[in-house]
Motif scaffolding. Structure first.
Motif, PDB file in Angstrom:
ATOM      1  N   UNK A 150       1.340   3.228   2.365  1.00  0.00           N
ATOM      2  CA  UNK A 150       0.738   2.073   3.042  1.00  0.00           C
ATOM      3  C   UNK A 150       1.723   1.514   4.065  1.00  0.00           C
ATOM      4  N   UNK A 151       1.930   2.313   5.103  1.00  0.00           N
ATOM      5  CA  UNK A 151       2.871   1.938   6.154  1.00  0.00           C
ATOM      6  C   UNK A 151       2.213   0.949   7.120  1.00  0.00           C
ATOM      7  N   UNK A 152       2.947   0.582   8.140  1.00  0.00           N
ATOM      8  CA  UNK A 152       2.470  -0.435   9.089  1.00  0.00           C
ATOM      9  C   UNK A 152       1.178   0.001   9.765  1.00  0.00           C
ATOM     10  N   UNK A 153       1.074   1.263  10.096  1.00  0.00           N
ATOM     11  CA  UNK A 153      -0.130   1.753  10.775  1.00  0.00           C
ATOM     12  C   UNK A 153      -1.353   1.664   9.874  1.00  0.00           C
ATOM     13  N   UNK A 154      -1.205   2.067   8.602  1.00  0.00           N
ATOM     14  CA  UNK A 154      -2.357   2.027   7.696  1.00  0.00           C
ATOM     15  C   UNK A 154      -2.735   0.591   7.329  1.00  0.00           C
ATOM     16  N   UNK A 155      -1.752  -0.301   7.268  1.00  0.00           N
ATOM     17  CA  UNK A 155      -2.045  -1.685   6.882  1.00  0.00           C
ATOM     18  C   UNK A 155      -2.606  -2.514   8.024  1.00  0.00           C
ATOM     19  N   UNK A 156      -2.684  -1.940   9.223  1.00  0.00           N
ATOM     20  CA  UNK A 156      -3.155  -2.702  10.379  1.00  0.00           C
ATOM     21  C   UNK A 156      -4.558  -3.251  10.172  1.00  0.00           C
ATOM     22  N   UNK A 157      -5.377  -2.589   9.365  1.00  0.00           N
ATOM     23  CA  UNK A 157      -6.745  -3.069   9.153  1.00  0.00           C
ATOM     24  C   UNK A 157      -6.819  -4.215   8.143  1.00  0.00           C
ATOM     25  N   UNK A 158      -5.679  -4.556   7.545  1.00  0.00           N
ATOM     26  CA  UNK A 158      -5.607  -5.710   6.635  1.00  0.00           C
ATOM     27  C   UNK A 158      -4.519  -6.658   7.148  1.00  0.00           C
ATOM     28  N   UNK A 159      -4.750  -7.341   8.253  1.00  0.00           N
ATOM     29  CA  UNK A 159      -3.684  -8.093   8.930  1.00  0.00           C
ATOM     30  C   UNK A 159      -3.124  -9.271   8.140  1.00  0.00           C
ATOM     31  N   UNK A 160      -3.848  -9.757   7.145  1.00  0.00           N
ATOM     32  CA  UNK A 160      -3.360 -10.887   6.352  1.00  0.00           C
ATOM     33  C   UNK A 160      -2.489 -10.469   5.179  1.00  0.00           C
ATOM     34  N   UNK A 161      -2.276  -9.172   5.005  1.00  0.00           N
ATOM     35  CA  UNK A 161      -1.411  -8.666   3.938  1.00  0.00           C
ATOM     36  C   UNK A 161      -0.041  -8.378   4.536  1.00  0.00           C
ATOM     37  N   UNK A 162       0.998  -8.969   3.970  1.00  0.00           N
ATOM     38  CA  UNK A 162       2.348  -8.818   4.512  1.00  0.00           C
ATOM     39  C   UNK A 162       2.976  -7.471   4.206  1.00  0.00           C
ATOM     40  N   UNK A 163       2.466  -6.775   3.202  1.00  0.00           N
ATOM     41  CA  UNK A 163       3.007  -5.465   2.904  1.00  0.00           C
ATOM     42  C   UNK A 163       2.667  -5.031   1.493  1.00  0.00           C
ATOM     43  N   UNK A 164       2.838  -3.742   1.246  1.00  0.00           N
ATOM     44  CA  UNK A 164       2.735  -3.164  -0.094  1.00  0.00           C
ATOM     45  C   UNK A 164       4.149  -2.704  -0.439  1.00  0.00           C
ATOM     46  N   UNK A 165       4.755  -3.339  -1.434  1.00  0.00           N
ATOM     47  CA  UNK A 165       6.185  -3.180  -1.698  1.00  0.00           C
ATOM     48  C   UNK A 165       6.423  -2.643  -3.102  1.00  0.00           C
ATOM     49  N   UNK A 166       7.297  -1.650  -3.206  1.00  0.00           N
ATOM     50  CA  UNK A 166       7.705  -1.116  -4.514  1.00  0.00           C
ATOM     51  C   UNK A 166       8.938  -1.870  -4.991  1.00  0.00           C
ATOM     52  N   UNK A 167       8.832  -2.505  -6.143  1.00  0.00           N
ATOM     53  CA  UNK A 167       9.962  -3.207  -6.761  1.00  0.00           C
ATOM     54  C   UNK A 167      10.488  -2.326  -7.896  1.00  0.00           C
TER      55      UNK A 167
END
Length: 511
Positions: A150-167
């Motif tokens: 879920x990189x920046x290009x794929x997340x472009x369609x969900x602009x209100x999501x700041x990121x998908x992060x692995x902790x």
């Protein structure tokens, strides 16, 4: 203070002090007219110079507080540092609650506001992440592969999501099952999963680890649902199958996470973790006390600040117990200090004398001087509670959370406790960042700020330069808190720093 700094190469902090701090490099032979002394040696920027004779064994005073004892007879004008300022134990008067000052909180209609993310449970976030968590390091690769998809290009369609992060972390198996080690790991993970900046969470497990998925969920009262899902690698068919299942689950969460809208909310919903790292001789003169001014403003507006890094409060603990709301709150802090003394006994750590090479080069002679500066981050209001690592912070105002001094581990505990922002002061130039709560970086001196402007958000060195007051910089920091909480990216965020800095405290035995 500004007028004095423009005329003098040193900064005097208190009339009772027998040292002053070099605002600029002072070559040997330089007359310091404001103190009536002449430098006997070169005094580096940020270091201390004796302003009167100090007999061997006599306390060395900075901010009218003991930072050590003279290791020899010291003449006026002498450069003071770790070679002649020695650490020794001395009797402290804890004065429990004697100086407690209750915060004068502004009426709700007068409090500052920011654009926050209101969650269904009433808590307010400053960011909107989907987190991927692991019960054990054995599932770290799966978590990383899912988040990388879920990189920046794929997340472009969900602009209100700041990121998908692995902790990811290094624990979860080969560790103590009972008592503090497993409890600490589980409450840290649960704190991030429940965090108001976490819109949804996926938990990945291997299946046979000591940190059993079912026991973890049950023990932390976590309930699976649309926005909290779990995958067990041994059940779904291994690594590749778990990655594909994880991608499918995250896709299902993204639409709901994207549906959020920021709205104006009171600054009372801000909870700020206070950090300092890569400290120097100016940390306790500029960035830390300026952050303390911002904390005082935040507390007046109903917000919360978390002072931590317990080993870096050692030596000045009596100045904090005097500000405790009750004697019981002060005593709990002393119990944590005593725990650390036992934990550190016989170890080559800064609590037993030596600070890091960077701290030392920057002008800090020992941990007591470092602690004196570090405690300034807490401002002047009363201390309302003391929490152990990663416990949910429920009190408003200024509180203490017991954490190590190591920044990633300390900030991880604060964020697990609910901090939705982190303010981090640095003199040497730490490049720390954090997720899901963004970090604001505060530089203690102008030369470092100019050199590392790509990492620093606020230049507190203008206080040292004599251009601004602590109150003015404190107001700037508070306004930066509101801006970043409203969605403005901090420098570390813009650089993508923060995913690797998730570091639960590895307190127990690994076997």
């Amino acid at each position: 203070m500004s007028e004095v700094m423009e005329k003098s190469p040193v900064i005097r902090l208190d009339a009772a002090d027998n040292v002053a701090v070099a605002r600029v490099e002072i070559p040997a032979g330089t007359a310091v007219a404001s103190e009536g002394v002449t430098a006997l040696q070169d005094v580096p920027l940020g270091h201390k110079i004796a302003t009167r004779a100090i007999a061997r064994g006599e306390p060395v005073l900075k901010y009218a507080t003991i930072i050590g004892f003279a290791g020899e007879d010291i003449a006026p004008g002498t450069w003071l540092h770790s070679h002649n300022v020695l650490v020794d134990d001395f009797q402290k008067d804890y004065r429990f609650s004697a100086d407690y000052v209750e915060a004068q909180v502004l009426p709700e209609e007068e409090r500052a506001r920011f654009m926050g993310i209101r969650r269904k449970d009433g808590r307010v976030g400053t960011r909107n992440y989907i987190g991927i968590f692991i019960t054990v390091n054995c599932s770290a690769t799966v978590a990383r592969k899912i988040s990388a998809y879920f990189d920046e290009e794929r997340l472009a369609q969900w602009p209100n999501v700041d990121g998908v992060v692995a902790f990811v972390h290094q624990q979860g198996c080969g560790m103590e099952m009972t008592g503090e080690p497993m409890d600490l790991l589980r409450r840290t993970l649960a704190g991030y999963i429940r965090h108001p900046n976490t819109a949804g969470a996926l938990v990945c497990s291997l299946g046979c680890e000591r940190n059993n998925l079912g026991e973890f969920f049950a023990g932390e009262s976590l309930e699976s649902g649309k926005m909290l899902r779990a995958i067990t690698m041994q059940h779904v068919g291994g690594t590749a199958a778990a990655v594909e299942e994880g991608k499918r689950v995250i896709r299902e969460m993204l639409d709901e996470a994207n549906a959020i809208e920021r709205e104006p909310v009171s600054a009372e919903h801000l909870m700020v973790g206070l950090q300092c790292g890569g400290s120097d001789g100016f940390s306790g003169l500029s960035a830390n006390p300026a952050l303390g001014k911002a904390v005082d403003i935040l507390v007046r507006h109903g917000g919360t600040a978390i002072l931590s890094e317990t080993p870096e409060l050692y030596g000045v603990e009596h100045t904090l117990t005097a500000r405790a709301k009750t004697p019981e709150v002060g005593q709990k802090f002393i119990e944590r200090i005593n725990w650390w003394l036992t934990y550190n006994e016989g170890r080559d750590v800064q609590m037993n004398g030596r600070v890091s090479p960077g701290n030392n080069a920057g002008g800090l002679a020992n941990v007591i001087e470092k602690s004196l500066g570090g405690s300034k981050k807490g401002g002047s209001t009363g201390i309302n509670a003391v929490y152990e690592y990663a416990w949910p912070v429920l009190e408003k105002g200024l509180v203490i959370m017991d954490t190590p001094g190591y920044d990633p581990v300390s900030a991880t505990g604060q964020i697990a406790g609910g901090a939705n922002l982190v303010c981090f002061t640095t003199g040497r130039g730490s490049c720390f960042g954090s997720m899901p709560a963004p970090t604001i970086k505060l530089a203690t001196n102008t030369p470092m700020y100019a050199r590392m402007t790509g990492d620093m958000d606020v230049n507190c060195g203008t206080v040292i330069d004599g251009d601004r007051t602590l109150d003015e910089v404190g107001q700037e920091i508070f306004e930066k808190m509101l801006a970043v909480a409203s969605g403005e990216k901090s420098k570390s965020e813009a650089l993508g720093v923060g995913e690797e800095e998730f570091a639960p405290w590895p307190i127990g035995v690994t076997g």
